[in-house]
Design a protein around this motif. Structure first.
Motif, PDB file in Angstrom:
ATOM      1  N   GLY A 190     -11.231   7.699   1.367  1.00 45.87           N
ATOM      2  CA  GLY A 190     -11.463   9.024   0.809  1.00 45.87           C
ATOM      3  C   GLY A 190     -12.825   9.574   1.190  1.00 45.87           C
ATOM      4  O   GLY A 190     -12.960  10.750   1.557  1.00 45.87           O
ATOM      5  N   ARG A 221      -9.419   1.618   0.718  1.00 46.23           N
ATOM      6  CA  ARG A 221      -9.150   2.498  -0.410  1.00 46.23           C
ATOM      7  C   ARG A 221     -10.196   3.593  -0.601  1.00 46.23           C
ATOM      8  O   ARG A 221     -10.111   4.654   0.004  1.00 46.23           O
ATOM      9  CB  ARG A 221      -8.984   1.675  -1.689  1.00 46.23           C
ATOM     10  CG  ARG A 221      -7.812   0.700  -1.611  1.00 46.23           C
ATOM     11  CD  ARG A 221      -7.547   0.022  -2.918  1.00 46.23           C
ATOM     12  NE  ARG A 221      -6.499  -0.985  -2.797  1.00 46.23           N
ATOM     13  CZ  ARG A 221      -5.198  -0.728  -2.805  1.00 46.23           C
ATOM     14  NH1 ARG A 221      -4.782   0.517  -2.929  1.00 46.23           N
ATOM     15  NH2 ARG A 221      -4.311  -1.696  -2.688  1.00 46.23           N
ATOM     16  N   ASP A 223       0.833  -1.194   0.000  1.00 47.90           N
ATOM     17  CA  ASP A 223       0.000   0.000   0.000  1.00 47.90           C
ATOM     18  C   ASP A 223       0.870   1.247   0.000  1.00 47.90           C
ATOM     19  O   ASP A 223       1.909   1.292   0.661  1.00 47.90           O
ATOM     20  CB  ASP A 223      -0.910   0.020   1.228  1.00 47.90           C
ATOM     21  CG  ASP A 223      -1.880  -1.149   1.231  1.00 47.90           C
ATOM     22  OD1 ASP A 223      -2.333  -1.523   0.138  1.00 47.90           O
ATOM     23  OD2 ASP A 223      -2.170  -1.685   2.316  1.00 47.90           O
ATOM     24  N   PRO A 224       0.455   2.292  -0.712  1.00 50.63           N
ATOM     25  CA  PRO A 224       1.229   3.540  -0.726  1.00 50.63           C
ATOM     26  C   PRO A 224       1.171   4.238   0.624  1.00 50.63           C
ATOM     27  O   PRO A 224       0.270   4.014   1.428  1.00 50.63           O
ATOM     28  CB  PRO A 224       0.537   4.369  -1.818  1.00 50.63           C
ATOM     29  CG  PRO A 224      -0.853   3.821  -1.885  1.00 50.63           C
ATOM     30  CD  PRO A 224      -0.738   2.359  -1.572  1.00 50.63           C
ATOM     31  N   TRP A 225       2.120   5.138   0.838  1.00 52.06           N
ATOM     32  CA  TRP A 225       2.230   5.815   2.128  1.00 52.06           C
ATOM     33  C   TRP A 225       1.007   6.665   2.433  1.00 52.06           C
ATOM     34  O   TRP A 225       0.588   6.769   3.584  1.00 52.06           O
ATOM     35  CB  TRP A 225       3.486   6.687   2.144  1.00 52.06           C
ATOM     36  CG  TRP A 225       3.462   7.809   1.141  1.00 52.06           C
ATOM     37  CD1 TRP A 225       3.941   7.787  -0.127  1.00 52.06           C
ATOM     38  CD2 TRP A 225       2.914   9.121   1.334  1.00 52.06           C
ATOM     39  NE1 TRP A 225       3.729   8.990  -0.753  1.00 52.06           N
ATOM     40  CE2 TRP A 225       3.103   9.832   0.117  1.00 52.06           C
ATOM     41  CE3 TRP A 225       2.288   9.763   2.392  1.00 52.06           C
ATOM     42  CZ2 TRP A 225       2.683  11.145  -0.051  1.00 52.06           C
ATOM     43  CZ3 TRP A 225       1.865  11.079   2.225  1.00 52.06           C
ATOM     44  CH2 TRP A 225       2.067  11.754   1.025  1.00 52.06           C
ATOM     45  N   TYR A 226       0.406   7.273   1.381  1.00 45.19           N
ATOM     46  CA  TYR A 226      -0.729   8.146   1.659  1.00 45.19           C
ATOM     47  C   TYR A 226      -1.960   7.351   2.085  1.00 45.19           C
ATOM     48  O   TYR A 226      -2.803   7.863   2.825  1.00 45.19           O
ATOM     49  CB  TYR A 226      -1.052   9.023   0.449  1.00 45.19           C
ATOM     50  CG  TYR A 226      -1.246   8.284  -0.858  1.00 45.19           C
ATOM     51  CD1 TYR A 226      -2.461   7.695  -1.176  1.00 45.19           C
ATOM     52  CD2 TYR A 226      -0.208   8.184  -1.776  1.00 45.19           C
ATOM     53  CE1 TYR A 226      -2.641   7.020  -2.368  1.00 45.19           C
ATOM     54  CE2 TYR A 226      -0.378   7.510  -2.975  1.00 45.19           C
ATOM     55  CZ  TYR A 226      -1.595   6.932  -3.267  1.00 45.19           C
ATOM     56  OH  TYR A 226      -1.765   6.256  -4.448  1.00 45.19           O
ATOM     57  N   GLN A 227      -2.082   6.088   1.633  1.00 52.88           N
ATOM     58  CA  GLN A 227      -3.203   5.271   2.091  1.00 52.88           C
ATOM     59  C   GLN A 227      -3.049   4.943   3.571  1.00 52.88           C
ATOM     60  O   GLN A 227      -4.023   4.983   4.333  1.00 52.88           O
ATOM     61  CB  GLN A 227      -3.295   3.979   1.283  1.00 52.88           C
ATOM     62  CG  GLN A 227      -4.468   3.101   1.700  1.00 52.88           C
ATOM     63  CD  GLN A 227      -4.660   1.904   0.796  1.00 52.88           C
ATOM     64  OE1 GLN A 227      -4.177   1.885  -0.331  1.00 52.88           O
ATOM     65  NE2 GLN A 227      -5.353   0.892   1.283  1.00 52.88           N
ATOM     66  N   VAL A 255       4.558   0.870   5.881  1.00 53.20           N
ATOM     67  CA  VAL A 255       4.658   1.237   4.468  1.00 53.20           C
ATOM     68  C   VAL A 255       5.854   0.513   3.869  1.00 53.20           C
ATOM     69  O   VAL A 255       6.960   0.610   4.381  1.00 53.20           O
ATOM     70  CB  VAL A 255       4.842   2.761   4.314  1.00 53.20           C
ATOM     71  CG1 VAL A 255       4.861   3.146   2.846  1.00 53.20           C
ATOM     72  CG2 VAL A 255       3.738   3.491   5.044  1.00 53.20           C
ATOM     73  N   THR A 272     -12.760  10.464   4.937  1.00 54.93           N
ATOM     74  CA  THR A 272     -11.974  11.676   5.173  1.00 54.93           C
ATOM     75  C   THR A 272     -12.724  12.918   4.715  1.00 54.93           C
ATOM     76  O   THR A 272     -12.741  13.948   5.406  1.00 54.93           O
ATOM     77  CB  THR A 272     -10.621  11.584   4.449  1.00 54.93           C
ATOM     78  OG1 THR A 272      -9.922  10.409   4.887  1.00 54.93           O
ATOM     79  CG2 THR A 272      -9.770  12.808   4.737  1.00 54.93           C
ATOM     80  N   GLY A 316      -1.480   6.815   5.664  1.00 58.02           N
ATOM     81  CA  GLY A 316      -1.758   8.072   6.348  1.00 58.02           C
ATOM     82  C   GLY A 316      -3.244   8.318   6.515  1.00 58.02           C
ATOM     83  O   GLY A 316      -3.703   8.749   7.577  1.00 58.02           O
ATOM     84  N   PHE A 317      -4.021   8.018   5.468  1.00 61.86           N
ATOM     85  CA  PHE A 317      -5.469   8.174   5.556  1.00 61.86           C
ATOM     86  C   PHE A 317      -6.053   7.255   6.625  1.00 61.86           C
ATOM     87  O   PHE A 317      -6.962   7.639   7.364  1.00 61.86           O
ATOM     88  CB  PHE A 317      -6.125   7.874   4.205  1.00 61.86           C
ATOM     89  CG  PHE A 317      -6.161   9.053   3.277  1.00 61.86           C
ATOM     90  CD1 PHE A 317      -6.735  10.246   3.678  1.00 61.86           C
ATOM     91  CD2 PHE A 317      -5.620   8.977   2.008  1.00 61.86           C
ATOM     92  CE1 PHE A 317      -6.775  11.341   2.832  1.00 61.86           C
ATOM     93  CE2 PHE A 317      -5.647  10.061   1.154  1.00 61.86           C
ATOM     94  CZ  PHE A 317      -6.223  11.248   1.565  1.00 61.86           C
ATOM     95  N   THR A 368      -7.831   9.095   9.619  1.00 65.28           N
ATOM     96  CA  THR A 368      -9.284   8.940   9.655  1.00 65.28           C
ATOM     97  C   THR A 368      -9.736   8.097  10.835  1.00 65.28           C
ATOM     98  O   THR A 368     -10.769   8.369  11.449  1.00 65.28           O
ATOM     99  CB  THR A 368      -9.783   8.296   8.344  1.00 65.28           C
ATOM    100  OG1 THR A 368      -9.307   9.064   7.240  1.00 65.28           O
ATOM    101  CG2 THR A 368     -11.299   8.263   8.309  1.00 65.28           C
TER     102      THR A 368
END
Length: 247
Positions: free
Chosen positions: A183, A179, A34-38, A246, A186, A40-41, A45
């Motif tokens: 969004g 995923r 998974d990417p770092w921003y996922q 990550v 958030t 982070g979310f 959240t």
């Protein structure tokens, strides 16, 4: 069936002998890319959702401005250092521990493995029950706003939110599958936070009488401050750092 300690030792031996750089071979559990921003979310959240707006009533009112802000800063620093230590222990002797109980079991043995496992699930159970009750109360409040004499009672609302939560949990088998929902969650949280802040500022300007004194008697203040301090410690230390990495 092998116990956790034996399984971990065998896994470590296999990893050491093969000397592979594949991340999936250095842990007993499947991992995602998974990417770092996922990540982070997920953290933002889940740990800092809309209920953070209640902090002013839970922490600041019993503690006051000075003690409340000082407590927040101190708890943040302590939590950061504790998570830093956990992150340093994430990989030991070439073996990665992606769950708290794996890390505790590897360091302290099988008894601590099962003890940590029990504490984790108790914490998750209580947290989810709290969220379901809170969602039911919110649903009841919205329903009452439109129909004050309706037949939809609070237990019914809690039951409905519990069923929806259960269906959602079955539909999302792991964190990586969130995923799109991250969004949506958030976005809704940001809308709620912004609207609440704007309304609070508006009410503050319209209300000329302000009292920032800590309410209650000396005994009430004492016990309220203890409860507020305990809540601060809980809020800042309920994360899942070793279990969300990550790669």
């Amino acid at each position: 069936m092998e116990n956790p300690a034996t399984e971990r030792l065998l896994l470590q031996e296999n990893f050491t002998e093969e000397e592979t750089t594949d991340d999936s071979r250095s842990t007993a559990h499947s991992i995602s890319q998974d990417p770092w921003y996922q990540v982070g979310f997920i953290l933002i959240t889940s740990m800092n959702s809309a209920y953070v707006l209640g902090y002013s009533g839970i922490f600041m009112v019993p503690l006051g401005w000075v003690a409340g802000i000082t407590g927040f800063i101190a708890a943040a620093l302590i939590s950061f250092y504790a998570n830093y230590l956990l992150a340093r222990l994430h990989q030991i002797d070439g073996l990665r521990h992606i769950r708290y109980r794996d890390l505790a079991g590897y360091i302290y043995g099988d008894n601590m493995y099962y003890f940590t496992w029990a504490l984790q699930y108790i914490n998750l159970f209580m947290s989810n029950v709290g969220y379901i009750i809170l969602a039911g109360e919110a649903m009841k409040a919205i329903y009452t706003f439109y129909d004050n004499e309706g037949i939809l009672k609070l237990p019914y609302c809690i039951t409905i939110t519990g069923i929806v939560c259960g269906i959602f949990a079955l539909s999302i088998p792991h964190l990586s599958a969130l995923r799109l929902w991250l969004g949506v969650s958030t976005l809704l949280s940001l809308i709620y936070i912004i609207v609440t802040i704007v309304l609070s500022i508006k009410d503050g300007f319209n209300n000329s009488s302000r009292d920032y004194e800590i309410p209650g008697s000396k005994t009430t203040k004492f016990f309220s401050s203890i409860g507020a301090a305990a809540n601060i410690v809980f809020v800042y230390n309920s994360g899942m750092l070793p279990e969300i990495q990550v790669f």
